[in-house]
Scaffold this active site. Structure first.
Site, PDB file in Angstrom:
ATOM      1  N   SER A   1       0.830  -1.201   0.000  1.00 15.13           N
ATOM      2  CA  SER A   1       0.000   0.000   0.000  1.00 15.13           C
ATOM      3  C   SER A   1       0.871   1.261   0.000  1.00 15.13           C
ATOM      4  CB  SER A   1      -0.959  -0.055   1.193  1.00 15.13           C
ATOM      5  OG  SER A   1      -2.001   0.868   1.043  1.00 15.13           O
TER       6      SER A   1
ATOM      7  N   ASP B   1      -9.918  -5.669  -3.469  1.00 14.96           N
ATOM      8  CA  ASP B   1      -9.342  -4.597  -2.646  1.00 14.96           C
ATOM      9  C   ASP B   1     -10.183  -3.341  -2.846  1.00 14.96           C
ATOM     10  OD1 ASP B   1      -7.807  -2.462  -1.717  1.00 14.96           O
ATOM     11  OD2 ASP B   1      -5.921  -3.427  -2.268  1.00 14.96           O
TER      12      ASP B   1
ATOM     13  N   HIS C   1      -7.336  -6.072   0.782  1.00 14.50           N
ATOM     14  CA  HIS C   1      -6.153  -5.230   1.031  1.00 14.50           C
ATOM     15  C   HIS C   1      -5.416  -5.616   2.317  1.00 14.50           C
ATOM     16  CE1 HIS C   1      -3.969  -1.585  -0.091  1.00 14.50           C
ATOM     17  NE2 HIS C   1      -3.994  -1.161   1.153  1.00 14.50           N
TER      18      HIS C   1
END
EC number: 3.1.2.12
Lengths: 287, 287
Positions: free
Chosen positions: B151, B230, B263
């Site tokens: 991320s 995600d 995620h």
């Protein structure tokens, strides 16, 4: 009689899904959560089940977050279910006063004393309601069910196996509390849950239960891992007392001292695969 | 110039140790913690290093608790170091007002604006001070250093590689923020850290940097994993914008869409081993 499951979490991990469900338990009379990993192979056939019982202070989250179990459950094709460690939110005075008693610390026994006896029925919850709930809702092979646990949950796994040999083909433990009648944590809790008569406590002491055990003998000696640098080993866990009790009872045990390891999930994650292999081997050699 | 390390945590895991150290950073002018796993082979020889950069809100604990990295670092014989995601406890007004700005959200860039510029120097911290600190204190092979992240940390890994090609042999990312000039989180942060001139932001945008990159070309296309489920993919991460930028720049990229994954660390733990394999392969084929 099976309560309805509510899906709380569903996350793809490796080839399966890590789920968390909640349900209203009639045994402990409150809403309970549990984790369950389901590998993709369970979509097609019934698969072995491991029930993992966690240690003091844990919810269903600790094991599924920290142990790396998903990779193993996927690799070995096992469903792995892990219940909570106590009833929750029952509004009993004193249930949150001590980290090692009450919420997060049900010791997997059925309380008989006063205000605790309505909710703190964790032995029956695990071995009756939860066991049936998993069997009736997931694609489990009833002939290949094992139980294991860590610390307080190791104690829970051992006593569940000894008291319900027809339900579990195999048992193993990581740093279990072996001798509850000597451990200060359990002495404090059992006094409240079961009262002062220590003879009643023996019903939940693995060192006592192995002595009266008359179920099937495991194919391979049951696997117990204990870290040498575990600060609780000497005064709370008593692995050697259990080793002596098993030896005396001619019950096969393989107690491994793991040099340098402590009591944490770093210890669990290191040796968890060996426990999968142990249970797999038992399933393959059971009748 | 290297600051002294204070050992905060030392836990045996697999064949090595998971450590946490703290040190007084001269770059970000505060005490900083980092995790580092050292496999036992590093006692005897210098080994590859992977630097893992974490995502928004993380400390050094998230990755070492939830990813299962210790098994992989032990298996592949890599040291794995993971720094914190921002300066801490600097008492700057507003540093804790938003989950995606300030503490836990340094974006791996060097702030130039006002009150942020003294502490929020995370690009220099990672790529100068932290990099040197690891090299001078651990048994690392300087020719086999890779960087990866998740991320915000995926963004950090990509920009570190593109801006410092002599320092890193390899780069990969899990669900990276690819295009900071379009992402709402980074737009908000870059406005505060770097000011209104968006041309300055491009210095930290992987989609811009790949275009001007003139370092060595990886042996295999850089590995980017992105979960299809995600929730941040479309509006914050922009993997396809990066894919287009790489294609336009003739820079080799392997963007994998992982169907059904989100995620979380359940996604990271699933694919982290592929990233170890990717970096290992790069180390084996580097000059």
């Amino acid at each position: 009689m099976s309560s309805e499951l509510t899906l709380e979490q569903s996350t793809k991990s490796f080839d399966g899904y890590q789920y968390v469900y909640s349900h209203d338990s009639y045994t402990v009379d409150c809403n309970m959560k549990f984790g369950i990993y389901v590998p993709s192979i369970a979509d097609k056939e019934c698969v072995p089940l491991l029930i993992f019982l966690s240690g003091l202070t844990c919810t269903e989250q600790n094991f599924i977050t920290k142990s790396g179990v998903q990779r193993l459950a996927s690799k070995y094709g096992f469903i792995v279910a892990n219940p909570d460690t106590s009833p929750r939110n029952c509004n009993i005075e004193g249930e949150n006063d001590q980290w090692n008693f009450g919420e997060g610390a049900g010791y997997y026994i059925d309380a008989t004393e006063g205000k605790w006896s309505e909710n703190y029925q964790m032995f029956s919850y695990i071995n009756d309601e939860f066991y049936e709930l998993i069997l009736s809702n997931f694609n489990v092979d009833i002939d290949r069910i094992g139980i294991l646990g860590h610390s307080m949950g190791g104690h829970g796994a051992l006593i569940s196996f000894f008291k319900r040999p027809s339900q579990y083909k195999s048992v193993s433990a990581l740093a279990p509390i072996c001798n509850v009648t000597k451990c200060e944590w359990t002495r404090n809790a059992f006094m409240k849950f079961l009262g002062q008569d220590e003879n009643l406590w023996k019903e939940y002491d693995a060192c006592e239960l192995v002595n009266s055990y008359s179920g099937p003998i495991p194919y391979a000696p049951i696997l117990i891992d204990q870290g040498s640098d575990d600060k609780y080993k000497e005064d709370y866990l008593f692995p050697n007392v259990f080793l002596d009790a098993c030896t005396k009872a001619s019950f096969p045990i393989h107690l491994r001292e793991q040099i340098g390891y402590d009591h944490s999930y770093y210890f669990i994650m290191t040796f968890l695969e060996d426990h999968f292999k142990y249970h797999k081997n038992e399933f393959e050699h059971s009748d």
